[in-house]
Design a protein around this motif. Structure first.
Motif, PDB file in Angstrom:
ATOM      1  N   GLN A  68      50.270  41.968  35.105  1.00 21.52           N
ATOM      2  CA  GLN A  68      49.335  40.668  35.199  1.00 21.52           C
ATOM      3  C   GLN A  68      50.179  39.889  36.410  1.00 21.52           C
ATOM      4  O   GLN A  68      51.146  39.608  36.631  1.00 21.52           O
ATOM      5  N   THR A  69      49.099  39.696  37.150  1.00 21.97           N
ATOM      6  CA  THR A  69      49.430  39.142  38.646  1.00 21.97           C
ATOM      7  C   THR A  69      49.055  37.561  38.860  1.00 21.97           C
ATOM      8  O   THR A  69      49.339  36.661  39.444  1.00 21.97           O
ATOM      9  N   ALA A  70      48.076  37.105  37.791  1.00 19.91           N
ATOM     10  CA  ALA A  70      47.622  35.828  37.795  1.00 19.91           C
ATOM     11  C   ALA A  70      47.031  35.434  36.626  1.00 19.91           C
ATOM     12  O   ALA A  70      46.590  36.382  35.805  1.00 19.91           O
ATOM     13  N   ARG A  71      47.352  34.166  35.988  1.00 14.80           N
ATOM     14  CA  ARG A  71      46.644  33.632  34.904  1.00 14.80           C
ATOM     15  C   ARG A  71      45.906  32.330  35.200  1.00 14.80           C
ATOM     16  O   ARG A  71      46.996  31.298  35.851  1.00 14.80           O
ATOM     17  N   THR A  72      44.955  31.916  35.025  1.00 16.27           N
ATOM     18  CA  THR A  72      44.208  30.615  35.480  1.00 16.27           C
ATOM     19  C   THR A  72      43.456  30.172  34.274  1.00 16.27           C
ATOM     20  O   THR A  72      43.195  30.816  33.442  1.00 16.27           O
ATOM     21  N   PHE A 127      42.482  36.061  33.280  1.00 13.55           N
ATOM     22  CA  PHE A 127      43.966  37.136  33.521  1.00 13.55           C
ATOM     23  C   PHE A 127      43.296  37.875  34.771  1.00 13.55           C
ATOM     24  O   PHE A 127      42.110  38.219  34.872  1.00 13.55           O
ATOM     25  N   THR A 128      44.195  38.156  35.790  1.00 10.05           N
ATOM     26  CA  THR A 128      43.949  39.163  36.663  1.00 10.05           C
ATOM     27  C   THR A 128      45.081  40.169  36.492  1.00 10.05           C
ATOM     28  O   THR A 128      46.303  39.870  36.395  1.00 10.05           O
ATOM     29  N   ILE A 129      44.578  41.412  36.477  1.00 10.45           N
ATOM     30  CA  ILE A 129      45.718  42.723  36.057  1.00 10.45           C
ATOM     31  C   ILE A 129      45.507  43.552  37.265  1.00 10.45           C
ATOM     32  O   ILE A 129      44.423  43.826  37.804  1.00 10.45           O
ATOM     33  N   ALA A 130      46.607  44.146  37.887  1.00 11.62           N
ATOM     34  CA  ALA A 130      46.620  44.954  38.652  1.00 11.62           C
ATOM     35  C   ALA A 130      46.956  46.468  38.145  1.00 11.62           C
ATOM     36  O   ALA A 130      47.830  46.382  37.395  1.00 11.62           O
ATOM     37  N   ALA A 131      45.881  47.446  38.283  1.00 12.07           N
ATOM     38  CA  ALA A 131      46.327  48.782  37.849  1.00 12.07           C
ATOM     39  C   ALA A 131      47.210  49.639  38.979  1.00 12.07           C
ATOM     40  O   ALA A 131      46.545  49.603  39.954  1.00 12.07           O
ATOM     41  N   ARG A 132      48.318  50.087  38.556  1.00 11.11           N
ATOM     42  CA  ARG A 132      49.124  50.674  39.624  1.00 11.11           C
ATOM     43  C   ARG A 132      49.578  52.063  39.428  1.00 11.11           C
ATOM     44  O   ARG A 132      49.984  52.249  38.227  1.00 11.11           O
ATOM     45  N   LEU A 133      49.297  53.169  40.472  1.00 11.41           N
ATOM     46  CA  LEU A 133      49.861  54.226  40.208  1.00 11.41           C
ATOM     47  C   LEU A 133      51.299  54.644  41.193  1.00 11.41           C
ATOM     48  O   LEU A 133      51.446  53.779  42.234  1.00 11.41           O
ATOM     49  N   SER A 134      51.821  55.665  40.648  1.00 13.25           N
ATOM     50  CA  SER A 134      53.277  55.713  41.481  1.00 13.25           C
ATOM     51  C   SER A 134      53.114  56.369  42.929  1.00 13.25           C
ATOM     52  O   SER A 134      53.880  56.057  43.674  1.00 13.25           O
ATOM     53  N   ASN A 135      52.037  56.519  43.134  1.00 10.95           N
ATOM     54  CA  ASN A 135      51.766  57.036  44.735  1.00 10.95           C
ATOM     55  C   ASN A 135      51.191  55.809  45.543  1.00 10.95           C
ATOM     56  O   ASN A 135      50.849  55.925  46.635  1.00 10.95           O
ATOM     57  N   GLY A 136      51.176  54.812  44.988  1.00  8.56           N
ATOM     58  CA  GLY A 136      50.836  53.383  45.755  1.00  8.56           C
ATOM     59  C   GLY A 136      49.604  53.014  45.507  1.00  8.56           C
ATOM     60  O   GLY A 136      49.094  51.658  46.004  1.00  8.56           O
ATOM     61  N   ALA A 137      48.592  53.804  45.031  1.00  7.75           N
ATOM     62  CA  ALA A 137      47.295  53.236  44.825  1.00  7.75           C
ATOM     63  C   ALA A 137      47.324  52.160  43.693  1.00  7.75           C
ATOM     64  O   ALA A 137      47.740  52.147  42.715  1.00  7.75           O
ATOM     65  N   ALA A 140      44.341  48.700  42.114  1.00  2.00           N
ATOM     66  CA  ALA A 140      43.318  47.981  42.086  1.00  2.00           C
ATOM     67  C   ALA A 140      43.315  46.845  41.346  1.00  2.00           C
ATOM     68  O   ALA A 140      44.228  47.079  40.249  1.00  2.00           O
ATOM     69  N   LYS A 141      42.800  45.714  41.430  1.00  2.00           N
ATOM     70  CA  LYS A 141      42.871  44.515  40.622  1.00  2.00           C
ATOM     71  C   LYS A 141      41.463  44.005  40.072  1.00  2.00           C
ATOM     72  O   LYS A 141      40.514  44.417  40.675  1.00  2.00           O
ATOM     73  N   ALA A 142      41.521  43.246  39.009  1.00  2.24           N
ATOM     74  CA  ALA A 142      40.283  42.858  38.116  1.00  2.24           C
ATOM     75  C   ALA A 142      40.537  41.622  37.501  1.00  2.24           C
ATOM     76  O   ALA A 142      41.702  41.686  37.123  1.00  2.24           O
ATOM     77  N   THR A 143      39.694  41.026  37.215  1.00  4.34           N
ATOM     78  CA  THR A 143      40.012  39.607  36.478  1.00  4.34           C
ATOM     79  C   THR A 143      38.836  39.618  35.407  1.00  4.34           C
ATOM     80  O   THR A 143      37.693  39.901  35.415  1.00  4.34           O
ATOM     81  N   ALA A 144      39.187  39.126  34.294  1.00  9.10           N
ATOM     82  CA  ALA A 144      38.353  38.892  33.010  1.00  9.10           C
ATOM     83  C   ALA A 144      39.144  38.001  31.954  1.00  9.10           C
ATOM     84  O   ALA A 144      40.352  37.366  32.191  1.00  9.10           O
ATOM     85  N   ALA A 145      38.278  37.619  30.976  1.00  5.73           N
ATOM     86  CA  ALA A 145      38.690  36.660  30.130  1.00  5.73           C
ATOM     87  C   ALA A 145      39.787  37.206  28.969  1.00  5.73           C
ATOM     88  O   ALA A 145      40.339  36.180  28.335  1.00  5.73           O
ATOM     89  N   SER A 146      40.204  38.331  28.922  1.00  2.88           N
ATOM     90  CA  SER A 146      41.077  38.904  28.274  1.00  2.88           C
ATOM     91  C   SER A 146      41.941  40.202  29.325  1.00  2.88           C
ATOM     92  O   SER A 146      41.311  40.621  29.839  1.00  2.88           O
ATOM     93  N   LYS A 147      43.309  40.159  28.619  1.00  2.00           N
ATOM     94  CA  LYS A 147      43.904  41.052  29.080  1.00  2.00           C
ATOM     95  C   LYS A 147      43.554  42.553  29.104  1.00  2.00           C
ATOM     96  O   LYS A 147      43.356  43.242  30.159  1.00  2.00           O
ATOM     97  N   ARG A 148      42.915  42.906  27.990  1.00  2.00           N
ATOM     98  CA  ARG A 148      42.407  44.351  27.724  1.00  2.00           C
ATOM     99  C   ARG A 148      41.224  44.626  28.598  1.00  2.00           C
ATOM    100  O   ARG A 148      41.235  45.366  29.250  1.00  2.00           O
ATOM    101  N   ALA A 149      40.368  43.603  28.760  1.00  2.00           N
ATOM    102  CA  ALA A 149      39.134  43.675  29.518  1.00  2.00           C
ATOM    103  C   ALA A 149      39.642  43.560  30.968  1.00  2.00           C
ATOM    104  O   ALA A 149      39.117  44.584  31.850  1.00  2.00           O
ATOM    105  N   ALA A 150      40.645  43.147  31.428  1.00  2.00           N
ATOM    106  CA  ALA A 150      40.811  43.024  32.828  1.00  2.00           C
ATOM    107  C   ALA A 150      41.774  44.485  32.995  1.00  2.00           C
ATOM    108  O   ALA A 150      41.370  44.907  34.086  1.00  2.00           O
ATOM    109  N   GLU A 151      42.412  44.862  32.082  1.00  2.00           N
ATOM    110  CA  GLU A 151      42.990  46.118  32.523  1.00  2.00           C
ATOM    111  C   GLU A 151      42.135  47.335  32.460  1.00  2.00           C
ATOM    112  O   GLU A 151      42.022  48.086  33.269  1.00  2.00           O
ATOM    113  N   GLN A 152      41.059  47.134  31.681  1.00  2.00           N
ATOM    114  CA  GLN A 152      39.734  48.184  31.585  1.00  2.00           C
ATOM    115  C   GLN A 152      39.201  48.282  33.075  1.00  2.00           C
ATOM    116  O   GLN A 152      38.788  49.254  33.497  1.00  2.00           O
ATOM    117  N   ALA A 153      38.948  46.841  33.396  1.00  2.00           N
ATOM    118  CA  ALA A 153      38.055  46.836  34.728  1.00  2.00           C
ATOM    119  C   ALA A 153      38.973  47.187  35.832  1.00  2.00           C
ATOM    120  O   ALA A 153      38.511  47.934  37.068  1.00  2.00           O
TER     121      ALA A 153
END
Length: 228
Positions: A178-182, A190-200, A202-215
């Protein structure tokens, strides 16, 4: 029973004029507004969930006669889950005509995913009781529209797919940070960042953590697949 102008306009939006307006009134009444003389929509939501399920199962079988049960199940889940129901409810502005108690109104109930998802299922049940299964089926197919034909692209669980992508390349499973909550406490974003160990990443924002993670997972997977 006389319906308000807003509720009559809602009938136009869903394409069904009720012979028994009391059914629609009940479908739009949240438990926070129920009284001994005013039923809420919980029983209708129970029935509508089953009607929706049958309509979707039938539609999926018809749309892809060769699909296996393993292929159909995730498509079905994508169409009937609360997120999908709430999205449909927002498109027809169902929140505007929901009857809510003061506490729910203050806490942003007209925008809540759970309330909207339950309410659209209650509306489906109300149409079923008012005019029968074929009318309810027509309503569902009309409101879900292209979601049904496009569900093959939306049914795959993005987090699972991203994890499989990483493991196939010797990477550790992705992290979700979680990188932000407004927004206010009753309607956080919620704004969530999906991160891989190779450095890749992507971020997404949604009204729930689950939805933001999926996005976020979906966005990262799309980027990776495009690059490769």
């Amino acid at each position: 029973m006389k319906l308000s102008a807003d509720v009559r306009a809602f009938e136009v939006r869903i394409g069904h004029r009720f012979a028994e307006p009391a059914l629609l009134s009940q479908a739009l009444t949240h438990a926070s507004m129920s009284t001994p003389n005013r039923e809420d929509n919980q029983r209708l939501e129970f029935l509508g969930d089953r009607v929706l399920g049958l309509v979707m199962a039938e539609a999926l079988l018809a749309s892809d006669p060769k699909a296996s049960e393993g292929q159909l199940a995730p498509r079905y889940n994508a169409l009937v889950r609360k997120e999908a129901c709430a999205d449909v409810a927002r498109e027809i502005d169902l929140g505007r005509v929901l009857r809510l108690g003061r506490s729910e109104m203050i806490s942003g109930g007209r925008r809540k995913q759970a309330l909207l998802g339950d309410a659209i299922e209650a509306v489906i049940a109300a149409v079923y009781l008012d005019a029968g299964f074929e009318a309810a089926k027509a309503l569902v197919l009309r409101l879900w529209g292209e979601r049904i034909s496009k569900v093959k692209d939306d049914a795959r669980d993005a987090k699972t797919a991203l994890q499989e992508w990483a493991q196939a390349r010797g990477l550790t499973p992705p992290d979700y940070v979680q990188t932000a909550r407004t927004g206010p406490d009753h309607a956080p974003v919620f704004t969530i960042a999906a991160r891989l160990s190779n450095g890749a990443e992507a971020k997404a924002t949604a009204a729930s953590k689950r939805a933001a993670e999926q996005a976020a997972a979906k966005a990262l997977l799309a980027r990776l697949e495009k690059e490769t």
